[in-house]
Design an enzyme around this catalytic site. Sequence first.
Site, PDB file in Angstrom:
ATOM      1  N   ILE A  33       0.812  -1.225   0.000  1.00  0.00           N
ATOM      2  CA  ILE A  33       0.000   0.000   0.000  1.00  0.00           C
ATOM      3  C   ILE A  33       0.839   1.265   0.000  1.00  0.00           C
ATOM      4  CG2 ILE A  33      -2.150  -0.948   0.912  1.00  0.00           C
ATOM      5  CD1 ILE A  33      -1.259  -0.295   3.681  1.00  0.00           C
ATOM      6  N   SER A  35       5.280   2.843  -0.280  1.00  0.00           N
ATOM      7  CA  SER A  35       6.699   2.588  -0.049  1.00  0.00           C
ATOM      8  C   SER A  35       7.413   3.907   0.203  1.00  0.00           C
ATOM      9  CB  SER A  35       7.331   1.833  -1.215  1.00  0.00           C
ATOM     10  OG  SER A  35       7.064   2.511  -2.404  1.00  0.00           O
ATOM     11  N   ALA A  37      11.590   5.602   1.183  1.00  0.00           N
ATOM     12  CA  ALA A  37      12.960   5.467   0.704  1.00  0.00           C
ATOM     13  C   ALA A  37      13.560   4.109   1.110  1.00  0.00           C
ATOM     14  CB  ALA A  37      13.794   6.614   1.248  1.00  0.00           C
ATOM     15  N   PHE A  38      13.308   3.688   2.341  1.00  0.00           N
ATOM     16  CA  PHE A  38      13.894   2.416   2.808  1.00  0.00           C
ATOM     17  C   PHE A  38      12.836   1.466   3.338  1.00  0.00           C
ATOM     18  CE2 PHE A  38      16.763   5.990   3.736  1.00  0.00           C
ATOM     19  CZ  PHE A  38      17.660   5.753   2.707  1.00  0.00           C
ATOM     20  N   SER A  39      11.616   1.709   2.974  1.00  0.00           N
ATOM     21  CA  SER A  39      10.553   0.885   3.573  1.00  0.00           C
ATOM     22  C   SER A  39       9.504   0.498   2.538  1.00  0.00           C
ATOM     23  CB  SER A  39       9.868   1.690   4.682  1.00  0.00           C
ATOM     24  OG  SER A  39       9.181   2.792   4.108  1.00  0.00           O
ATOM     25  N   VAL A  41       5.279  -0.711   2.706  1.00  0.00           N
ATOM     26  CA  VAL A  41       4.148  -0.830   3.626  1.00  0.00           C
ATOM     27  C   VAL A  41       3.128  -1.768   3.001  1.00  0.00           C
ATOM     28  CG1 VAL A  41       2.391   0.449   4.912  1.00  0.00           C
ATOM     29  CG2 VAL A  41       4.575   1.548   4.387  1.00  0.00           C
ATOM     30  N   LYS A  72       4.618  -1.664   8.204  1.00  0.00           N
ATOM     31  CA  LYS A  72       5.728  -0.981   7.524  1.00  0.00           C
ATOM     32  C   LYS A  72       6.993  -1.788   7.794  1.00  0.00           C
ATOM     33  CE  LYS A  72       8.032   3.541   7.509  1.00  0.00           C
ATOM     34  NZ  LYS A  72       7.840   4.978   7.711  1.00  0.00           N
ATOM     35  N   ASP A 172       8.384  17.461   9.373  1.00  0.00           N
ATOM     36  CA  ASP A 172       8.187  17.069   7.969  1.00  0.00           C
ATOM     37  C   ASP A 172       6.687  17.037   7.668  1.00  0.00           C
ATOM     38  OD1 ASP A 172       8.842  16.328   5.398  1.00  0.00           O
ATOM     39  OD2 ASP A 172       9.213  14.218   5.881  1.00  0.00           O
TER      40      ASP A 172
HETATM   41  N1  LIG Z   1      -0.640   3.549   8.339  1.00  0.00           N
HETATM   42  C1  LIG Z   1      -0.672   3.536   7.016  1.00  0.00           C
HETATM   43  N2  LIG Z   1      -1.795   3.184   6.359  1.00  0.00           N
HETATM   44  C2  LIG Z   1      -1.822   3.190   5.007  1.00  0.00           C
HETATM   45  N3  LIG Z   1      -0.787   3.520   4.222  1.00  0.00           N
HETATM   46  C3  LIG Z   1       0.358   3.869   4.818  1.00  0.00           C
HETATM   47  C4  LIG Z   1       0.486   3.900   6.244  1.00  0.00           C
HETATM   48  N4  LIG Z   1       1.735   4.294   6.561  1.00  0.00           N
HETATM   49  C5  LIG Z   1       2.354   4.513   5.394  1.00  0.00           C
HETATM   50  N5  LIG Z   1       1.540   4.269   4.342  1.00  0.00           N
HETATM   51  C6  LIG Z   1       1.863   4.412   2.908  1.00  0.00           C
HETATM   52  O1  LIG Z   1       3.228   4.109   2.702  1.00  0.00           O
HETATM   53  C7  LIG Z   1       3.931   5.250   2.206  1.00  0.00           C
HETATM   54  C8  LIG Z   1       5.315   5.289   2.835  1.00  0.00           C
HETATM   55  O2  LIG Z   1       5.179   5.392   4.234  1.00  0.00           O
HETATM   56  P1  LIG Z   1       6.081   6.374   5.075  1.00  0.00           P
HETATM   57  O3  LIG Z   1       5.906   7.749   4.529  1.00  0.00           O
HETATM   58  O4  LIG Z   1       5.802   6.171   6.513  1.00  0.00           O
HETATM   59  O5  LIG Z   1       7.482   5.795   4.724  1.00  0.00           O
HETATM   60  P2  LIG Z   1       8.868   6.523   4.737  1.00  0.00           P
HETATM   61  O6  LIG Z   1       9.905   5.462   4.568  1.00  0.00           O
HETATM   62  O7  LIG Z   1       8.975   7.329   5.971  1.00  0.00           O
HETATM   63  O8  LIG Z   1       8.709   7.418   3.471  1.00  0.00           O
HETATM   64  P3  LIG Z   1       9.669   8.558   2.931  1.00  0.00           P
HETATM   65  O9  LIG Z   1      10.869   7.877   2.382  1.00  0.00           O
HETATM   66  O10 LIG Z   1       8.796   9.207   1.873  1.00  0.00           O
HETATM   67  O11 LIG Z   1       9.969   9.460   4.083  1.00  0.00           O
HETATM   68  C9  LIG Z   1       3.053   6.444   2.558  1.00  0.00           C
HETATM   69  O12 LIG Z   1       3.239   7.492   1.666  1.00  0.00           O
HETATM   70  C10 LIG Z   1       1.662   5.844   2.470  1.00  0.00           C
HETATM   71  O13 LIG Z   1       1.237   5.833   1.122  1.00  0.00           O
END
Ligand SMILES: Nc1ncnc2c1ncn2[C@@H]1O[C@H](COP(=O)(O)OP(=O)(O)OP(=O)(O)O)[C@@H](O)[C@H]1O
Length: 339
Positions: A33, A35, A37-39, A41, A72, A172
């Site tokens: 659902i 993603s 940079a390093f993750s 979801v 995540k 952020d």
């Molecule tokens: N609780 C959640 N429910 C649904 N979708 C989610 C949830 N958490 C994250 N996502 C989805 O996953 C994406 C990536 O999550 P998140 O922004 O937490 O990751 P990140 O690694 O911190 O991202 P970035 O590299 O952009 O900082 C989000 O933009 C969103 O689309």
Amino acid sequence: MKSSTKRDSNRRAFMDQVRECWDNGYLLSSKKIGSGAFSKVYLGYATHERMRQNYKLSSDLRAKRHTMVAIKIISTAEAPLEYSRKFLPREIYSLNATYKHLNIQLYETYRNSQRSYLVLELASRGDLLEHINATSDRRCCPGLEEEEARRLFRQLVSAVAHCHNVGIVHRDLKCENILLDDQGFVKLTDFGFANRTAVKNSLLSTFCGSVAYTAPEILMSKKYNGEQADLWSLGVILYAMVTGKLPFKERQPHKMLHLMRQSLAFRPSLSQECQDLIQGLLQLRPRARLGLQQVASHCWMLPASHALFHNVLSAMPGTEEKSLKSDLASGNFSHTLTS
Ligand SMILES: Nc1ncnc2c1ncn2[C@@H]1O[C@H](COP(=O)(O)OP(=O)(O)OP(=O)(O)O)[C@@H](O)[C@H]1O
């Protein structure tokens, strides 16, 4: 790596993740659902066994009448050391420190030497940016209606106030980090840049966030107050909500700063109260910006019926007006409306 070998290795990694989730009480689906940079979801499901063991999880999911969660997964083995040692612990700390708020939910975390897992409340309606764009297309008019923007912005202000009250600055805040759940409630996410403000009014110096939402003092590489910087970002978000575009859009910080010094353009149909609130947040001087309490009690933030009442009050002189206004600001509406 050849593409078939890469596919095999991805499949093996995913199966490992399914097993690791299962060992911790979650069924990991293959539905990705989001993603970062390093993750990655994924949609997941809490098992009944896990819900029996975790009160926070079970009480929340019972109320929602489903078992879905967002999982995540951060590949700590592949992420830079700084991310695993600095930003991920900050994110987990901040989510734990702020979870007792309706708008922010981390159920639990688990990890091994390869990966960290964050089990989060599912926000199934995507992010605020997608919502603004979809609504603008549907309405054939850029931005959300003010009434909807107000409803969402009130929740966001409440979530940010909760963070600040427990000593966390987000740093952020942007439309992409504001998610919506299936009932349209705001869920604030991505606390990777969040920081603790152990000392009230202490100054920070790291550049965080996205340029379009970044406060001018940060662009000028000055030491800054994290709470005041969050308030600037709130102004940018509100502008984006009601106009469907960003107030300042330039790649280079010096050009952004130039834009910020110009006066803001609003569409004529936007209410004066909303323009006033945005201007109050987008003040170049951090100290001149509205504080969160002032934002929460700003006349635009009140529901339409209260705003009407507020306008009547503004026309009233003397102490009666003062006491009624303070009731309004503190949310003591029942007294003011019946008196
Ligand atoms: N609780 C959640 N429910 C649904 N979708 C989610 C949830 N958490 C994250 N996502 C989805 O996953 C994406 C990536 O999550 P998140 O922004 O937490 O990751 P990140 O690694 O911190 O991202 P970035 O590299 O952009 O900082 C989000 O933009 C969103 O689309």
